[in-house]
Scaffold this active site. Structure first.
Site, PDB file in Angstrom:
ATOM      1  N   HIS A 103      -2.450  -5.183  -2.566  1.00 56.03           N
ATOM      2  CA  HIS A 103      -2.397  -4.407  -1.324  1.00 56.03           C
ATOM      3  C   HIS A 103      -3.378  -4.937  -0.287  1.00 56.03           C
ATOM      4  O   HIS A 103      -3.335  -4.523   0.871  1.00 56.03           O
ATOM      5  CB  HIS A 103      -2.673  -2.924  -1.594  1.00 56.03           C
ATOM      6  CG  HIS A 103      -4.029  -2.649  -2.175  1.00 56.03           C
ATOM      7  ND1 HIS A 103      -4.326  -2.853  -3.503  1.00 56.03           N
ATOM      8  CD2 HIS A 103      -5.171  -2.188  -1.611  1.00 56.03           C
ATOM      9  CE1 HIS A 103      -5.580  -2.526  -3.738  1.00 56.03           C
ATOM     10  NE2 HIS A 103      -6.125  -2.117  -2.600  1.00 56.03           N
ATOM     11  N   HIS A 130     -12.871  -6.568   2.555  1.00 54.98           N
ATOM     12  CA  HIS A 130     -11.458  -6.847   2.339  1.00 54.98           C
ATOM     13  C   HIS A 130     -10.693  -6.678   3.640  1.00 54.98           C
ATOM     14  O   HIS A 130     -11.194  -6.090   4.603  1.00 54.98           O
ATOM     15  CB  HIS A 130     -10.875  -5.958   1.230  1.00 54.98           C
ATOM     16  CG  HIS A 130     -10.994  -4.490   1.512  1.00 54.98           C
ATOM     17  ND1 HIS A 130     -12.049  -3.720   1.060  1.00 54.98           N
ATOM     18  CD2 HIS A 130     -10.192  -3.633   2.205  1.00 54.98           C
ATOM     19  CE1 HIS A 130     -11.893  -2.470   1.453  1.00 54.98           C
ATOM     20  NE2 HIS A 130     -10.772  -2.389   2.150  1.00 54.98           N
ATOM     21  N   HIS A 132      -6.873  -5.747   5.634  1.00 58.49           N
ATOM     22  CA  HIS A 132      -5.545  -5.125   5.611  1.00 58.49           C
ATOM     23  C   HIS A 132      -4.736  -5.665   6.786  1.00 58.49           C
ATOM     24  O   HIS A 132      -5.268  -5.850   7.884  1.00 58.49           O
ATOM     25  CB  HIS A 132      -5.652  -3.605   5.769  1.00 58.49           C
ATOM     26  CG  HIS A 132      -6.315  -2.916   4.625  1.00 58.49           C
ATOM     27  ND1 HIS A 132      -5.638  -2.543   3.484  1.00 58.49           N
ATOM     28  CD2 HIS A 132      -7.595  -2.504   4.445  1.00 58.49           C
ATOM     29  CE1 HIS A 132      -6.474  -1.945   2.649  1.00 58.49           C
ATOM     30  NE2 HIS A 132      -7.669  -1.911   3.207  1.00 58.49           N
ATOM     31  N   HIS A 149     -12.621  -4.538   6.457  1.00 61.44           N
ATOM     32  CA  HIS A 149     -13.484  -3.460   5.989  1.00 61.44           C
ATOM     33  C   HIS A 149     -14.661  -4.057   5.226  1.00 61.44           C
ATOM     34  O   HIS A 149     -14.462  -4.772   4.235  1.00 61.44           O
ATOM     35  CB  HIS A 149     -12.730  -2.509   5.051  1.00 61.44           C
ATOM     36  CG  HIS A 149     -11.668  -1.717   5.709  1.00 61.44           C
ATOM     37  ND1 HIS A 149     -10.740  -0.964   5.007  1.00 61.44           N
ATOM     38  CD2 HIS A 149     -11.373  -1.535   7.019  1.00 61.44           C
ATOM     39  CE1 HIS A 149      -9.919  -0.370   5.858  1.00 61.44           C
ATOM     40  NE2 HIS A 149     -10.283  -0.699   7.077  1.00 61.44           N
ATOM     41  N   THR A 218      -9.319   4.647   2.396  1.00 63.98           N
ATOM     42  CA  THR A 218      -7.917   4.624   2.825  1.00 63.98           C
ATOM     43  C   THR A 218      -6.965   4.346   1.667  1.00 63.98           C
ATOM     44  O   THR A 218      -5.759   4.237   1.873  1.00 63.98           O
ATOM     45  CB  THR A 218      -7.701   3.564   3.919  1.00 63.98           C
ATOM     46  OG1 THR A 218      -8.058   2.269   3.406  1.00 63.98           O
ATOM     47  CG2 THR A 218      -8.556   3.878   5.140  1.00 63.98           C
ATOM     48  N   THR A 219      -7.497   4.204   0.462  1.00 67.73           N
ATOM     49  CA  THR A 219      -6.690   4.077  -0.747  1.00 67.73           C
ATOM     50  C   THR A 219      -7.215   5.078  -1.771  1.00 67.73           C
ATOM     51  O   THR A 219      -8.342   5.566  -1.645  1.00 67.73           O
ATOM     52  CB  THR A 219      -6.771   2.658  -1.340  1.00 67.73           C
ATOM     53  OG1 THR A 219      -8.143   2.325  -1.592  1.00 67.73           O
ATOM     54  CG2 THR A 219      -6.165   1.638  -0.387  1.00 67.73           C
TER      55      THR A 219
END
EC number: 4.2.1.1
Length: 245
Positions: A103, A130, A132, A149, A218-219
């Site tokens: 992801h 990481h 996104h 992030h 957010t996960t």
């Protein structure tokens, strides 16, 4: 020691043990899940975002939390800070490894540590960063091509995330350093690639203005009370779409 005293002593020891175990469990449950097979970003899937809160008891905040992220940066929860005096960076070079988590792409640092930031007088150590794609946060409804992030943790286990948004444009020097390594693991879920020594100070934060709000991961497990600091100036890069989509 009489029988009553012995029973009291045993009770206190057991209570202390249970409390310690509970605290240790709480300290490990707040971290974001790395196994993408446990959840999906597809809304029409049984394990999609709308169902995250029901997949596991410890993920209940994903469905019930009132301070969830991401949000639009024009939301009333967000305030614009016009200086960086409240965000002091003390980063340092550190060995790092890239990992394709399915992801997202994560850069995790070695045990020697990559330094910290100070937010409102509290030190938060940098754990990992990481990306996104596309961006999770929006600005006036606009979604950007990429979102970085930088995840930090303080001594009490509280989290602070520094975020940089990217749009298509001139190449970014920091991302440029990682391009070959990123391309090597793009199509390999859970693949890892040693990067060498990385200096987080090379990440461009070209603005003294940023958005600040209290939100969540957010996960899953969607842990709340995360301090979000989103740099107002949007960075650019021209190659990332090859690696993050």
């Amino acid at each position: 020691m009489d029988k009553i005293s012995i029973r009291c002593f045993i009770f206190l020891v057991l209570t202390s043990f249970v409390t310690t175990v509970s605290c240790l469990s709480a300290a490990t449950d707040y971290r974001e899940v790395e196994d993408e097979h446990e959840f999906s970003y597809e809304w029409n899937q049984e394990n999609g975002p709308a169902k995250w809160g029901k997949l596991r008891p410890e993920w209940k905040m994903c469905g019930k939390g009132e301070m969830q992220s991401p949000i639009d940066l024009m939301n009333k929860r967000v305030r614009l800070v016009t200086h960086l005096k409240k965000l002091t960076r003390h980063y340092k070079p550190c060995n790092a490894t890239l990992k394709n988590r399915g992801h997202d792409m994560m850069l995790k640092f070695g045990e020697e540590g990559s330094g910290s930031i100070t937010v409102n007088g509290t030190e938060y150590k940098l754990l990992q960063l990481h990306w996104h794609s596309p961006s999770e946060h929006t600005m006036n409804g606009r979604r950007f091509a990429l979102e970085l992030h930088m995840v930090h943790e303080n001594i009490n286990g509280s989290l602070a995330v520094v975020t940089v948004l990217y749009k298509i444009g001139r190449p970014d020097s920091f991302l440029g350093l990682l391009e070959n390594k990123l391309s090597a693991i793009t199509d390999q879920n859970e693949a890892e690639k040693y990067v060498d020594v990385i200096d987080p100070r090379d990440i461009k934060i070209g603005s003294r203005k940023f958005y600040r709000y209290i939100g969540s991961l957010t996960t899953p497990p969607c842990t709340q009370n995360v301090i979000w600091t989103v740099v107002k100036k949007v960075n650019t890069h021209r190659y990332f779409l090859l690696f993050f989509t």
